[in-house]
Scaffold this active site. Structure first.
Site, PDB file in Angstrom:
ATOM      1  N   SER A  51      37.068  -7.696   2.021  1.00  0.00           N
ATOM      2  CA  SER A  51      35.909  -7.507   1.143  1.00  0.00           C
ATOM      3  C   SER A  51      36.234  -7.925  -0.272  1.00  0.00           C
ATOM      4  CB  SER A  51      35.476  -6.042   1.145  1.00  0.00           C
ATOM      5  OG  SER A  51      35.234  -5.616   2.458  1.00  0.00           O
ATOM      6  N   VAL A  54      38.655  -6.679  -3.124  1.00  0.00           N
ATOM      7  CA  VAL A  54      40.082  -7.002  -3.145  1.00  0.00           C
ATOM      8  C   VAL A  54      40.479  -7.890  -4.327  1.00  0.00           C
ATOM      9  CG1 VAL A  54      40.206  -9.152  -1.777  1.00  0.00           C
ATOM     10  CG2 VAL A  54      41.928  -7.378  -1.464  1.00  0.00           C
ATOM     11  N   ALA A  56      39.243  -7.748  -7.394  1.00  0.00           N
ATOM     12  CA  ALA A  56      39.141  -7.128  -8.718  1.00  0.00           C
ATOM     13  C   ALA A  56      40.534  -6.889  -9.266  1.00  0.00           C
ATOM     14  CB  ALA A  56      38.375  -5.811  -8.622  1.00  0.00           C
ATOM     15  N   PHE A 164      27.686  -9.760  11.643  1.00  0.00           N
ATOM     16  CA  PHE A 164      26.898 -10.206  10.505  1.00  0.00           C
ATOM     17  C   PHE A 164      25.487  -9.627  10.627  1.00  0.00           C
ATOM     18  CE2 PHE A 164      25.930 -12.939   7.048  1.00  0.00           C
ATOM     19  CZ  PHE A 164      24.683 -13.487   7.273  1.00  0.00           C
ATOM     20  N   ASP A 219      23.379 -10.821   0.620  1.00  0.00           N
ATOM     21  CA  ASP A 219      22.753 -10.490   1.905  1.00  0.00           C
ATOM     22  C   ASP A 219      21.876  -9.244   1.831  1.00  0.00           C
ATOM     23  OD1 ASP A 219      25.650 -11.394   4.013  1.00  0.00           O
ATOM     24  OD2 ASP A 219      24.500 -12.498   2.526  1.00  0.00           O
ATOM     25  N   GLN A 238      25.917 -11.334 -14.962  1.00  0.00           N
ATOM     26  CA  GLN A 238      27.030 -11.298 -15.902  1.00  0.00           C
ATOM     27  C   GLN A 238      27.971 -12.479 -15.729  1.00  0.00           C
ATOM     28  OE1 GLN A 238      30.429  -8.231 -15.882  1.00  0.00           O
ATOM     29  NE2 GLN A 238      29.276  -7.738 -17.721  1.00  0.00           N
ATOM     30  N   HIS A 240      31.562 -13.623 -16.685  1.00  0.00           N
ATOM     31  CA  HIS A 240      32.859 -13.142 -17.157  1.00  0.00           C
ATOM     32  C   HIS A 240      33.428 -14.213 -18.070  1.00  0.00           C
ATOM     33  CE1 HIS A 240      37.015 -11.786 -17.192  1.00  0.00           C
ATOM     34  NE2 HIS A 240      36.656 -10.682 -16.582  1.00  0.00           N
ATOM     35  N   LEU A 250      39.273 -15.617 -11.281  1.00  0.00           N
ATOM     36  CA  LEU A 250      39.195 -14.619 -12.340  1.00  0.00           C
ATOM     37  C   LEU A 250      40.526 -14.434 -13.068  1.00  0.00           C
ATOM     38  CD1 LEU A 250      37.729 -12.145 -13.664  1.00  0.00           C
ATOM     39  CD2 LEU A 250      38.606 -10.787 -11.758  1.00  0.00           C
ATOM     40  N   GLU A 253      40.081  -9.271 -17.567  1.00  0.00           N
ATOM     41  CA  GLU A 253      39.846  -8.794 -18.928  1.00  0.00           C
ATOM     42  C   GLU A 253      41.070  -8.057 -19.450  1.00  0.00           C
ATOM     43  OE1 GLU A 253      35.896  -7.897 -19.925  1.00  0.00           O
ATOM     44  OE2 GLU A 253      36.393  -5.822 -20.377  1.00  0.00           O
ATOM     45  N   ARG A 284      31.273  -8.339 -22.432  1.00  0.00           N
ATOM     46  CA  ARG A 284      31.353  -9.653 -21.800  1.00  0.00           C
ATOM     47  C   ARG A 284      30.211 -10.589 -22.166  1.00  0.00           C
ATOM     48  NH1 ARG A 284      33.334  -7.596 -15.858  1.00  0.00           N
ATOM     49  NH2 ARG A 284      35.459  -7.134 -16.500  1.00  0.00           N
ATOM     50  N   HIS A 352      30.090 -13.550 -12.525  1.00  0.00           N
ATOM     51  CA  HIS A 352      31.033 -12.547 -12.031  1.00  0.00           C
ATOM     52  C   HIS A 352      30.358 -11.380 -11.336  1.00  0.00           C
ATOM     53  CE1 HIS A 352      34.722 -10.271 -11.902  1.00  0.00           C
ATOM     54  NE2 HIS A 352      34.211  -9.288 -12.621  1.00  0.00           N
ATOM     55  N   LEU A 393      34.263  -0.765 -10.595  1.00  0.00           N
ATOM     56  CA  LEU A 393      35.083  -0.178  -9.533  1.00  0.00           C
ATOM     57  C   LEU A 393      34.817   1.329  -9.451  1.00  0.00           C
ATOM     58  CD1 LEU A 393      38.472  -2.095  -9.891  1.00  0.00           C
ATOM     59  CD2 LEU A 393      36.865  -2.200  -7.992  1.00  0.00           C
TER      60      LEU A 393
END
Lengths: 576, 136, 246
Positions: A51, A54, A56, A164, A219, A238, A240, A250, A253, A284, A352, A393
């Site tokens: 997912s 992971v 971040a 799915f 989705d 947003q 980033h 990424l 920050e 941001r 982002h 998060l």
């Protein structure tokens, strides 16, 4: 595609969670803890450890320290949202945040520590004090694995990995389950549930340059929208400020939190001209606009993938970088070919996060009974017009837990859903997919080319800077793309693990969400937070201090307004 | 094969590991050499044990045993044993830092020190044994 | 325009029970990774090519596959390391193949659960009392082993697993070791029963390939050997000083 075989296995649950990221897994555990007998399903199109949580990096914010206060975190969040955040939501969030991070620590999450053994905190954009808890610079990775591994303890959670979800089953106005494609066999199954909780994340893949993984295709937003639920604040996307040009990977920050500087072509820390009060630790949206302006006015570098500026970490020293930002170093060495200890990193704003999403209340309830949403897919709203880094998060944990619990409580009060009732709905969906994709004859459009055209128009018309004209053009283009989508032909007509089909279904979702974003941005005639309109450059509280709720109609979204809940922080000028 | 009527497990392609897998990669081959070297170390131990036994059977039997060890064939065997033993020892010394984590207080001893200590220990023990066995 | 040849070992059970190779010649750019090549083929040449991927930055673990015979992450392997030579791509070794480059992960997912990868404690501290204290040194004892992205490349490199899939395998044992070394965990005894078996650590013959190929430098071989030392010590100690009394 064959009609589903008579179900030998029970595919009926109390609560069905779509998506196995931080929000989904946290919700599953929360539901499991409400009652040991609750039957929980987690349906994810990828294995949960894949997912997007992971990826971040930076951290998760909460008030844990003596020098901090709940009111301060609330104020930072509300000011960061450009006063569009619902303040009752913010108050609930900041109150529950600390216990969620402690809970995750108890579940084994390897938070970075101070010498005395307490959880460390670091500085982050828009935060008045250091309150961002982190696990090196792979916070999302560690959080996701801690949650996933802990979830394995709860045997009442049944997982459908690489299933799915293609649509929501709505009967008599109530959500009673989903149809899901088992990727391995290619069979479409109805899975009924008393409650469906969407934790499917955002839709960064709608844009060409994004930090988001390939699976972030909006989705859940599209499915809820089609089913009649409202999408809220969709115009707020947003960017980033620091992603790698080209790949969009990424660069957290935290690299600015730990002291990195943003430098333009002329060697100046240009943020002095935009946000001297906070500099690199500004929110941001302001930073992304600053960098885009530098690019527009010729003070940025030019590269193969367009303009960029420098993120300079060279003054931090190798020891500090290896201790606090090792993953950043690894990524830059690998994908850029330079060592950030000695050379500055090329960065540019990339998409982002989506502040908007399925409109919910604090407990995740949408306008459709039996349908909840939590995490990035939802818009309660906590983040208003702009999200502060490291709030997301924590948001997944707090509202994942709240909606997991709320969903479980609701399920306990419901009657089981009859599987026969949804059989005809599932058959209809099966026939649609077969007719539109697997058995389609002719068709000259390719999924990849339509996706590229969608990317072009979103970046051009719906990017950091927007005008009424550019947005109108995007709306028109997207409408045409949706019409052309009817003529799409996929190469792969097989059943076994058909990722071509999955890609087509995802593009269908993305086009719908993209259209909603463009129309919402057009409808909001002001600049606020992440939305910046050159034709309406000022924020207008008199006209637009409200949320825009978008409802799907064949001609495009129909809008309603929803007032912003103000409790203790009256809107004022957003100053840093 | 009709996928419609088959269970998913039956449609999987199950790869087969070749008998010659250890020749397919350099590291696999070196691993097998390392494992094989244990045979020769064991062989040397066995020969030594036989020597002890022969010694217990009397001076004459022991002298016969010693002459057997001095034949050309035996010398070649011992060279082979020595080479394999060296390979065995060196590979295992180099793997030691990975296995033996030594801690002083709360700090970990750097692996290179463990490696150096292993080499030193080997040298010292070898010298002592050499002295005991060879110096009369 | 520069081009490069990609040859894929493919499999489609709906077409044939045998595998077959297919080659594609595609435009080459210096910053392309193998994943970019596969996506180019899928998007512009042959939509039936099937592979897993997600994050494209080496952290989700989806895209493990054999590249010129070595198990690697396709998003982290640059074409320029092979150019102008041909790049051969195959499904991750030692796993059953569902389709093309997609392998069956169910065995690994079962093993993940078996080793009890969660904090086991006899008594939980209430949340109001805050976090369990853990010093940076204590964190460093297990941090490396917590970096596993579950890409299963180590299983592909392990000949023991290749011969016998009942072997628990590097990643699962390394994860067990991660929890055993976590100062907050008290589950060593429970895990010892599982990993201290023939299918566990004692099946490992220390080939060491798992550590060499691990893209995240988890060093599973070290985890397994250290577990061997630990469990052996525990075994002998238990004769003198039974566990329960310690």
């Amino acid at each position: 595609m064959p009609i589903s075989l008579p179900m030998t296995e029970k595919m009926s649950h109390d609560i069905l969670i779509v998506g196995g990221g931080a929000a989904g897994l946290r919700a599953a555990i929360a539901a499991a803890e409400v009652d040991a007998n609750i039957d929980i399903a987690v349906v994810s199109k990828v294995f949960p450890m894949r997912s997007h949580t992971v990826s971040a990096e930076g951290g998760a914010a909460a008030v844990l320290r003596e020098d901090d206060s709940l009111d301060l975190h609330a104020f930072d969040t509300i000011r960061g949202s450009d006063y569009l955040a619902d303040q009752d939501v913010v108050e609930t969030f900041i109150e529950k945040a600390p216990e969620e991070l402690i809970q995750l620590e108890h579940w084994g999450c390897p938070w970075s520590r101070d010498v005395d053994g307490k959880i460390s905190v670091r500085a982050f954009g828009g935060m008045s004090v250091k309150r961002t808890v982190y696990a090196s610079d792979k916070t999302g990775f560690h959080m996701l694995h801690a949650l996933f591994q802990t979830s394995l303890k709860y045997t009442q959670i049944r997982r459908y990995d690489e299933w799915f979800v293609t649509s929501l089953l709505i009967e008599e106005g109530k959500c009673v389950g989903v149809t899901a494609l088992d990727l391995e066999t290619g069979q479409l199954h109805p899975i009924v549930a008393k409650v469906v909780l969407l934790c499917t994340g955002g839709g960064g893949q709608i844009f060409p340059f994004t930090t988001n993984a390939s699976i972030k295709t909006g989705d859940g937003m599209a499915m809820a929208y089609r089913a009649g639920a409202a999408l809220k604040d969709m115009e707020f996307v947003q960017y980033h400020p620091t992603g790698l040009p080209g790949t969009g990977i990424l660069i957290t920050e935290a690299s600015r939190g730990e002291g990195g500087h943003l430098i333009n072509k002329e060697g100046e820390r240009f943020l002095e001209r935009y946000i001297p009060g906070k500099m690199e630790l500004g929110p941001r949206d302001i930073l992304s606009r600053a960098i885009m302006t530098e690019m527009k006015e010729g003070r940025a570098f030019e590269g193969e993938y367009g303009g960029y500026v420098h993120l300079d970490l060279t003054h931090l020293g190798e020891k500090m970088i290896d201790e606090k930002l090792p993953f950043v170093r690894e990524l830059v060495v690998k994908y850029v070919g330079i060592d950030p200890v000695h050379e500055p990193i090329p960065v540019r704003p990339v998409v982002h996060y989506m502040m908007g999403g399925v409109s919910t209340d604090i407990n995740g309830n949408t306008s459709i009974p039996g349908l909840l949403a939590a995490g990035e897919v939802a818009c309660i709203t906590l983040n208003g017009a702009n999200r502060l880094g490291s709030n997301s998060l924590t948001e997944c944990l707090v509202f994942g837990a709240l909606s997991g619990r709320a969903g479980a409580q609701y399920a306990l009060e419901q009657q089981p859903v009859s599987e026969n009732a949804v059989r005809s709905l599932a058959d209809k969906e099966q026939k649609r997919i077969a007719k539109q994709f697997l058995e389609k004859e002719g068709g000259k459009e390719r999924v990849a080319s339509l996706q590229e055209e969608m990317h072009l128009t979103m970046e051009k018309g719906c990017g950091v800077y927007r005008t009424g004209e550019s947005l109108q053009e995007s709306c028109t283009t997207l409408k045409k793309l949706r019409e052309r989508f009817a003529d799409v032909a996929i190469d792969d007509r097989g059943r076994i693990f058909n990722t071509d089909l999955r890609g087509a279904l995802e593009l269908e979702f993305m086009l719908e969400v993209a259209e909603c974003i463009a129309h919402s941005a057009l409808a909001r005639e002001e600049s606020r937070g992440a939305q910046s309109r050159l034709d309406f450059p000022e924020r207008s509280d008199e006209k637009f201090l409200h949320h825009l709720l978008a409802y799907a109609t064949p001609e495009g979204p129909r809008f309603e307004q929803q007032p912003v809940t103000i409790t203790r922080w009256p809107p004022e000028e957003r100053k840093y | 094969m009709n996928p419609q009527n088959s269970r998913p497990e039956d449609l999987l392609y199950r790869p087969h590991m070749s008998f010659w897998w250890w020749l397919q990669k350099r590291n696999y081959f070196l691993f097998m050499v390392r494992e094989l070297s244990a045979v020769f170390v064991g062989l040397f131990a066995l020969i030594s044990l036989v020597g002890v036994y022969r010694l217990s059977q009397g001076e004459d039997t022991y002298q016969l045993y010693l002459s057997a060890l001095q034949t050309p064939a035996a010398r070649v065997l011992f060279v082979v044993i020595l080479l394999f033993s060296l390979y065995h020892t060196l590979t295992w010394i180099h793997l030691t830092p990975m296995i033996m984590v030594m801690r002083i207080g709360s700090k970990t001893v750097p692996p290179i020190l463990v490696l150096i200590a292993s080499y030193l220990a080997w040298m010292v023990i070898s010298l002592i044994l050499f002295y005991l066995l060879m110096v009369d | 325009m520069s081009t490069i040849k990609i040859t894929v070992n493919r499999y489609n059970p709906e077409k044939s029970s045998e595998r077959y190779t297919q080659s594609y010649t595609i435009p080459y750019k210096e910053d392309m990774v193998v994943l970019d090549a596969l996506n180019y083929i899928k998007n512009h040449v042959d939509g039936t090519l099937t592979h897993r991927w997600s994050c494209r930055m080496g952290v989700c673990g989806s895209c493990g596959m054999m590249i010129n015979g070595d198990p690697k992450l396709s998003c982290a392997t640059f074409l320029r390391d092979y150019y102008p030579g041909e790049v051969q791509v195959d499904a991750l070794a030692h796993f059953p193949v569902i389709r093309d480059l997609v392998i069956d992960m169910s065995d690994f997912m079962d093993k993940l659960v078996e080793i009890k990868p969660w904090i086991i404690r006899s008594e939980e501290k209430p949340l109001e009392e805050g976090e369990y204290l853990q010093s940076p040194d204590e964190l460093n004892l297990y941090r490396q082993f917590s970096m596993c992205i579950n890409c299963m490349i180590c299983y592909s490199a392990c000949p023991v697993y290749g011969h016998d899939q009942s072997f628990l395998g590097p990643a699962a044992i390394a994860l067990a070791h991660r929890y055993n070394m976590d100062s907050r965990d008290e589950g060593q005894d429970q895990r010892a029963e599982i990993i201290g078996s023939h299918e566990g650590i004692w099946g490992c013959t220390f080939v060491g390939e798992c550590t060499r190929v691990c893209p995240k430098h988890v060093d599973p071989a070290a985890a397994i050997q250290r577990s061997k030392v630990q469990l052996t010590k525990e075994y002998f100690l238990s004769w003198i000083w039974p566990r329960g009394k310690r």
